[in-house]
Scaffold this motif. Structure first.
Motif, PDB file in Angstrom:
ATOM      1  N   SER A 132      84.845 103.835  71.585  1.00 35.77           N
ATOM      2  CA  SER A 132      86.215 103.992  72.056  1.00 35.77           C
ATOM      3  C   SER A 132      87.124 104.196  70.857  1.00 35.77           C
ATOM      4  O   SER A 132      86.788 103.862  69.731  1.00 35.77           O
ATOM      5  N   THR A 133      88.322 104.696  71.099  1.00 36.71           N
ATOM      6  CA  THR A 133      89.277 104.932  70.026  1.00 36.71           C
ATOM      7  C   THR A 133      89.616 103.643  69.317  1.00 36.71           C
ATOM      8  O   THR A 133      89.737 103.612  68.091  1.00 36.71           O
ATOM      9  N   ALA A 134      89.745 102.543  70.065  1.00 35.81           N
ATOM     10  CA  ALA A 134      90.074 101.261  69.447  1.00 35.81           C
ATOM     11  C   ALA A 134      88.986 100.830  68.477  1.00 35.81           C
ATOM     12  O   ALA A 134      89.265 100.339  67.391  1.00 35.81           O
ATOM     13  N   THR A 135      87.747 101.016  68.833  1.00 39.49           N
ATOM     14  CA  THR A 135      86.638 100.629  67.964  1.00 39.49           C
ATOM     15  C   THR A 135      86.551 101.571  66.776  1.00 39.49           C
ATOM     16  O   THR A 135      86.323 101.138  65.655  1.00 39.49           O
ATOM     17  N   GLN A 136      86.752 102.856  67.017  1.00 40.33           N
ATOM     18  CA  GLN A 136      86.634 103.831  65.944  1.00 40.33           C
ATOM     19  C   GLN A 136      87.640 103.571  64.830  1.00 40.33           C
ATOM     20  O   GLN A 136      87.340 103.794  63.670  1.00 40.33           O
ATOM     21  N   SER A 137      88.823 103.078  65.164  1.00 40.38           N
ATOM     22  CA  SER A 137      89.840 102.865  64.141  1.00 40.38           C
ATOM     23  C   SER A 137      89.421 101.788  63.158  1.00 40.38           C
ATOM     24  O   SER A 137      89.910 101.749  62.036  1.00 40.38           O
ATOM     25  N   ASN A 138      88.499 100.895  63.559  1.00 43.22           N
ATOM     26  CA  ASN A 138      88.042  99.839  62.672  1.00 43.22           C
ATOM     27  C   ASN A 138      86.825 100.248  61.848  1.00 43.22           C
ATOM     28  O   ASN A 138      86.396  99.514  60.987  1.00 43.22           O
ATOM     29  N   GLN A 139      86.239 101.398  62.131  1.00 38.47           N
ATOM     30  CA  GLN A 139      85.029 101.837  61.456  1.00 38.47           C
ATOM     31  C   GLN A 139      85.385 102.803  60.327  1.00 38.47           C
ATOM     32  O   GLN A 139      86.306 103.595  60.457  1.00 38.47           O
ATOM     33  N   PRO A 140      84.631 102.750  59.221  1.00 41.71           N
ATOM     34  CA  PRO A 140      84.916 103.699  58.141  1.00 41.71           C
ATOM     35  C   PRO A 140      84.624 105.127  58.571  1.00 41.71           C
ATOM     36  O   PRO A 140      83.679 105.381  59.300  1.00 41.71           O
ATOM     37  N   SER A 141      85.432 106.026  58.125  1.00 43.54           N
ATOM     38  CA  SER A 141      85.256 107.443  58.425  1.00 43.54           C
ATOM     39  C   SER A 141      84.151 108.008  57.559  1.00 43.54           C
ATOM     40  O   SER A 141      83.963 107.593  56.417  1.00 43.54           O
ATOM     41  N   MET A 142      83.400 108.977  58.096  1.00 36.11           N
ATOM     42  CA  MET A 142      82.355 109.627  57.302  1.00 36.11           C
ATOM     43  C   MET A 142      82.975 110.399  56.145  1.00 36.11           C
ATOM     44  O   MET A 142      82.301 110.755  55.204  1.00 36.11           O
ATOM     45  N   LYS A 143      84.288 110.650  56.220  1.00 32.25           N
ATOM     46  CA  LYS A 143      84.953 111.365  55.137  1.00 32.25           C
ATOM     47  C   LYS A 143      85.563 110.396  54.129  1.00 32.25           C
ATOM     48  O   LYS A 143      86.261 110.792  53.226  1.00 32.25           O
ATOM     49  N   SER A 144      85.277 109.097  54.298  1.00 28.86           N
ATOM     50  CA  SER A 144      85.842 108.103  53.397  1.00 28.86           C
ATOM     51  C   SER A 144      85.282 108.275  51.992  1.00 28.86           C
ATOM     52  O   SER A 144      84.305 108.978  51.762  1.00 28.86           O
ATOM     53  N   GLU A 145      85.890 107.584  51.053  1.00 24.84           N
ATOM     54  CA  GLU A 145      85.431 107.638  49.663  1.00 24.84           C
ATOM     55  C   GLU A 145      83.992 107.166  49.542  1.00 24.84           C
ATOM     56  O   GLU A 145      83.214 107.706  48.767  1.00 24.84           O
ATOM     57  N   THR A 146      83.601 106.190  50.356  1.00 24.30           N
ATOM     58  CA  THR A 146      82.239 105.661  50.319  1.00 24.30           C
ATOM     59  C   THR A 146      81.237 106.760  50.633  1.00 24.30           C
ATOM     60  O   THR A 146      80.241 106.929  49.934  1.00 24.30           O
ATOM     61  N   ALA A 147      81.480 107.526  51.684  1.00 22.40           N
ATOM     62  CA  ALA A 147      80.561 108.600  52.071  1.00 22.40           C
ATOM     63  C   ALA A 147      80.514 109.678  50.995  1.00 22.40           C
ATOM     64  O   ALA A 147      79.463 110.224  50.702  1.00 22.40           O
ATOM     65  N   LYS A 148      81.664 109.973  50.389  1.00 17.24           N
ATOM     66  CA  LYS A 148      81.707 110.989  49.341  1.00 17.24           C
ATOM     67  C   LYS A 148      80.824 110.605  48.159  1.00 17.24           C
ATOM     68  O   LYS A 148      80.243 111.452  47.512  1.00 17.24           O
ATOM     69  N   ASN A 149      80.725 109.313  47.880  1.00 16.39           N
ATOM     70  CA  ASN A 149      79.914 108.843  46.755  1.00 16.39           C
ATOM     71  C   ASN A 149      78.437 108.740  47.099  1.00 16.39           C
ATOM     72  O   ASN A 149      77.642 108.369  46.260  1.00 16.39           O
ATOM     73  N   GLY A 150      78.064 109.027  48.312  1.00 16.52           N
ATOM     74  CA  GLY A 150      76.667 108.988  48.689  1.00 16.52           C
ATOM     75  C   GLY A 150      76.161 107.616  49.076  1.00 16.52           C
ATOM     76  O   GLY A 150      74.996 107.452  49.393  1.00 16.52           O
ATOM     77  N   LYS A 165      75.839  98.409  44.998  1.00 14.93           N
ATOM     78  CA  LYS A 165      76.983  99.317  45.097  1.00 14.93           C
ATOM     79  C   LYS A 165      78.191  98.752  45.831  1.00 14.93           C
ATOM     80  O   LYS A 165      79.246  99.375  45.842  1.00 14.93           O
ATOM     81  N   GLY A 166      78.044  97.586  46.449  1.00 14.24           N
ATOM     82  CA  GLY A 166      79.149  97.003  47.216  1.00 14.24           C
ATOM     83  C   GLY A 166      80.254  96.460  46.327  1.00 14.24           C
ATOM     84  O   GLY A 166      80.034  96.179  45.145  1.00 14.24           O
ATOM     85  N   GLN A 167      81.430  96.293  46.908  1.00 15.29           N
ATOM     86  CA  GLN A 167      82.590  95.806  46.168  1.00 15.29           C
ATOM     87  C   GLN A 167      83.095  94.460  46.686  1.00 15.29           C
ATOM     88  O   GLN A 167      83.623  93.667  45.924  1.00 15.29           O
ATOM     89  N   ASP A 168      82.935  94.212  47.969  1.00  8.50           N
ATOM     90  CA  ASP A 168      83.503  93.019  48.587  1.00  8.50           C
ATOM     91  C   ASP A 168      82.665  91.778  48.264  1.00  8.50           C
ATOM     92  O   ASP A 168      81.470  91.743  48.567  1.00  8.50           O
ATOM     93  N   PRO A 169      83.295  90.752  47.661  1.00  8.47           N
ATOM     94  CA  PRO A 169      82.545  89.542  47.292  1.00  8.47           C
ATOM     95  C   PRO A 169      81.885  88.840  48.494  1.00  8.47           C
ATOM     96  O   PRO A 169      80.775  88.317  48.365  1.00  8.47           O
ATOM     97  N   GLU A 170      82.542  88.848  49.633  1.00 11.70           N
ATOM     98  CA  GLU A 170      81.974  88.204  50.823  1.00 11.70           C
ATOM     99  C   GLU A 170      80.716  88.945  51.292  1.00 11.70           C
ATOM    100  O   GLU A 170      79.707  88.329  51.630  1.00 11.70           O
ATOM    101  N   MET A 171      80.771  90.273  51.298  1.00  7.47           N
ATOM    102  CA  MET A 171      79.598  91.057  51.697  1.00  7.47           C
ATOM    103  C   MET A 171      78.462  90.905  50.689  1.00  7.47           C
ATOM    104  O   MET A 171      77.293  90.825  51.058  1.00  7.47           O
ATOM    105  N   LYS A 172      78.807  90.841  49.410  1.00  6.33           N
ATOM    106  CA  LYS A 172      77.784  90.667  48.378  1.00  6.33           C
ATOM    107  C   LYS A 172      77.103  89.298  48.534  1.00  6.33           C
ATOM    108  O   LYS A 172      75.886  89.189  48.382  1.00  6.33           O
ATOM    109  N   GLN A 173      77.886  88.269  48.867  1.00  2.00           N
ATOM    110  CA  GLN A 173      77.306  86.945  49.086  1.00  2.00           C
ATOM    111  C   GLN A 173      76.395  86.955  50.314  1.00  2.00           C
ATOM    112  O   GLN A 173      75.298  86.395  50.290  1.00  2.00           O
TER     113      GLN A 173
END
Length: 143
Positions: free
Chosen positions: A39-57, A107-115
């Protein structure tokens, strides 16, 4: 307590053994199919495939890890033993989680995700060792 007659019980066991390979195949297919549109509401919380993360592979690395896990699971031939199949497939599944968590650490940046990734690696490696131990004590049954 109700007990099944011996003939009915044997028929049930044969039916389960006959259907198990089909059920495993169907479950693998369901896992590999793309999820329905969000749904649109869920999509707004998900990273876009065009985000910087996707660009970096990085997203491609994570996707590649998932594809390798699926490929390994798809290559497994069901045995006549559900316990063996469970242990073998879960071992591969857990290794996929370790691989993804290692990518997060690298490759992650977020300390909580890394933990979380560190905890996943430790927990999943313990469970992999248990599966390895069980599998070593229970060789794959021949059909």
């Amino acid at each position: 307590m109700f007990t099944q007659p011996k003939i009915a019980r044997r028929a049930s066991i044969r039916a389960v053994r006959h259907l198990l390979p089909s059920l495993l195949g169907a479950s693998r297919l369901a896992i590999s199919l793309p999820a329905p549109a969000q749904s649109t509401a869920t999509q707004s919380n998900q990273p876009s495939m065009k985000s910087e993360t996707a660009k970096n592979g990085i997203s491609m690395d994570m996707q590649g890890s998932m594809m390798e896990m699926r490929k390994s699971m798809d290559a497994m031939k069901p045995s006549s033993d559900i316990d063996y199949d469970f242990a073998a497939m879960m071992r591969v599944h857990h290794q996929g989680a370790v691989d993804m968590a290692e990518l997060e650490l690298k490759k992650g940046q977020d300390p909580e995700m890394k933990q979380m990734a560190k905890e996943i690696i430790a927990d999943q490696k313990k469970e992999i060792a248990k599966f390895d131990e069980w599998l070593a004590a229970h060789p794959k049954p021949s059909k």
